[in-house]
Design an enzyme around this catalytic site. Sequence first.
Site, PDB file in Angstrom:
ATOM      1  CD1 TRP A   1      44.605  61.070  13.145  1.00 24.81           C
ATOM      2  CD2 TRP A   1      45.957  61.109  11.376  1.00 24.81           C
ATOM      3  NE1 TRP A   1      44.089  61.974  12.235  1.00 24.81           N
ATOM      4  CE2 TRP A   1      44.900  62.012  11.147  1.00 24.81           C
ATOM      5  CE3 TRP A   1      46.940  60.959  10.395  1.00 24.81           C
ATOM      6  CZ2 TRP A   1      44.799  62.764   9.979  1.00 24.81           C
ATOM      7  CZ3 TRP A   1      46.847  61.713   9.235  1.00 24.81           C
ATOM      8  CH2 TRP A   1      45.788  62.600   9.041  1.00 24.81           C
ATOM      9  CG  HIS A   2      49.342  58.411   9.024  1.00 23.01           C
ATOM     10  ND1 HIS A   2      49.921  59.109  10.059  1.00 23.01           N
ATOM     11  CD2 HIS A   2      49.395  59.241   7.945  1.00 23.01           C
ATOM     12  CE1 HIS A   2      50.318  60.298   9.622  1.00 23.01           C
ATOM     13  NE2 HIS A   2      50.006  60.409   8.346  1.00 23.01           N
ATOM     14  N   GLY A   3      46.333  54.865  10.143  1.00 19.21           N
ATOM     15  CA  GLY A   3      45.608  53.672   9.716  1.00 19.21           C
ATOM     16  C   GLY A   3      45.710  52.523  10.692  1.00 19.21           C
TER      17      GLY A   3
ATOM     18  CG  PHE B   1      45.782  58.340   5.560  1.00 15.41           C
ATOM     19  CD1 PHE B   1      45.984  57.008   5.891  1.00 15.41           C
ATOM     20  CD2 PHE B   1      46.552  58.904   4.575  1.00 15.41           C
ATOM     21  CE1 PHE B   1      46.965  56.276   5.264  1.00 15.41           C
ATOM     22  CE2 PHE B   1      47.551  58.177   3.938  1.00 15.41           C
ATOM     23  CZ  PHE B   1      47.742  56.858   4.283  1.00 15.41           C
TER      24      PHE B   1
END
Length: 469
Positions: free
Chosen positions: A322-324, A469
Site C-alpha cells: 500500500w505504501h508504494g 502514498f
Amino acid sequence: MVFSSLEFIFLFLPLFLLIYYLLPLRGKNGFLFLGSLVFYGFGIEWNLYYMGLIIISVLLNFLAAKGIEHYRRKNRIRNGEENAEHKSAGEKTMLILGLCYDFGVLLFFKYAGFFMENLILPVGISFYTFQITSYLVDVYRRRTRAEQDMVRLGGYLTMFPQLIAGPIVTYSEVHKQFRRRRITLIGCNHGVQFFTLGLGFKVLLANQLGNLWEDIQTIGFESISTPLAWLGIVAYSLQIYFDFYGYSLMAVGLGKLLGFRIPDNFRQPYMSLSMTEFWRRWHITLGRWFREYVYIPLGGNRKGKVRRFFNLLIVWLLTGLWHGANWNFIFWGLFLFVILTVEKAGLLKVLERWKVVGHLYMCILIPVSWTLFAITDFFQLKVYLLKLFPFFAGSGGQAVVFAGDFEKYLGMYGVGLTVGLVCCTGFVEKIFIRWRNKFWMSFLLLCIFGASVYCMYKGLNDPFLYYRF
C-alpha cells in the site's frame, strides 16, 4: 495545494469558509463537494483525466451500493424475511464489480510502476480508494444504508480536510453529520487551535528536521560516521511523525471548522513499549481498515495460531505494498511481520512487564524500521544499515569519514531534535488540551502561526511525505 501553503491558508480556506457558512445545510454539502474538487484540482495540477477518475469513483460506487440494496429488496420479497440475511447473487455481483473498479484503478496506477516508466500516481488515490471501498463493503454487510444523494456521497469521498492523506474515515462515522451538523464558535475556535498546532508540527519541526536527512543523503551514506547515521535516522523518524501527525491534526481542525468530527490518527506512538503497541497508535485509521476489511474477513485469530500468523503475513505484505511500488516497502512489511510474530510468541509479555526494557527496545527498533522504509535502493540500504551497526561490516568495512561530522550536525540540529523528542512524548498535547482556553495559550498559538507563515514565505516548506502514498 497543501495545508501548509500560503495559497491554502490565505486564499482558498477563507474564501471557502466565507461561502460555506452562508449556505443552508444542503447547500453546504454541495459546496463541500465542489470546493473539495477544486482543492483536488490544484493538487493534481488540473489533470482532467485524474479528476475524472475520482468523479467516476463517486458515481460507480453510488450506483453499486444502490444496486446492492436493490437486489437485497428483491431477495427479501422473493424469499421472505426469514431468509433476508442471506446474500443474493445480485448483491455479490454488484459488490465485486465495484471493488474490481476501485482496486483495479489503484493497482494500475500504483503498481504499474514496477513495469512502466513515467506513470504519475494520482494524488491521494490510496486514501480515497480505501475510503470508498469501506463504504461499499459496509453497505454489503448492512452496517450502513446506501446513500441516496450522490452529492452527499461525493462530499464524503472528496472532503478536502482528509482527501490527500487521510485519516481514512468510514461513512458510518460521518453520514449523520451530512444530514445534520452544528457549527459553533467554540467548535471553530478549537478547530483553529488544532490546525495551528498541526501546522507548527509540520512546518517548524518536520520540515526543519528533514533538512538533516537531506544533508546526509547529499553527503553520501558511505561517508558518514556511525553516530551521524543514528542522528540522521532519528531525525527522519521525527520528521515522518510530525509531518503526518501535523497533517492529521490540521485535518481534525478543518473538520471542526466544517462541523465534522474526524477521528484521531495518532496517540503518541513513540511512547510504545512494543511494535504491537506502536501499530495500535500509529496511523490508527489505516490499521483499523486492514483489521476490519482484510484481517477479520480472512479469519482473524479465530482459526488457530497457524492461520492467525498467515493472516498477519497477508496484512503486512499488503501494508507494505500500500505504501508504494518498491521492493523496500515489501521488505519493510515482512520485517514488521517477523517482529510482531516474535512479540506475539512471548516477547510482548516481557516488554510490557519490564517497561524500561520495552522503551530501550523501541528506541532501536523504530529508527531501524524507518531506515527500511526511507531508503528504496537496496545497495544504499545495506550501506546505511552497516553504518548503524558497523560491527557487522568486518575489517575494512568503514569508509573514511570526516572528523567531527556528528558534532557539526548535532550543533546545527540539536535544538530541533531535542524539541522533537520532547513533543513526541505527548507532553505538549496535554498542556494544549488543559490550557487551550487561556489567553497565554492563544498568544503562543499565534506565535506558532506567525513563525510557520514566515517559514512558508521564505520557502522553508516541503510537501507532506504521505502526499505520495
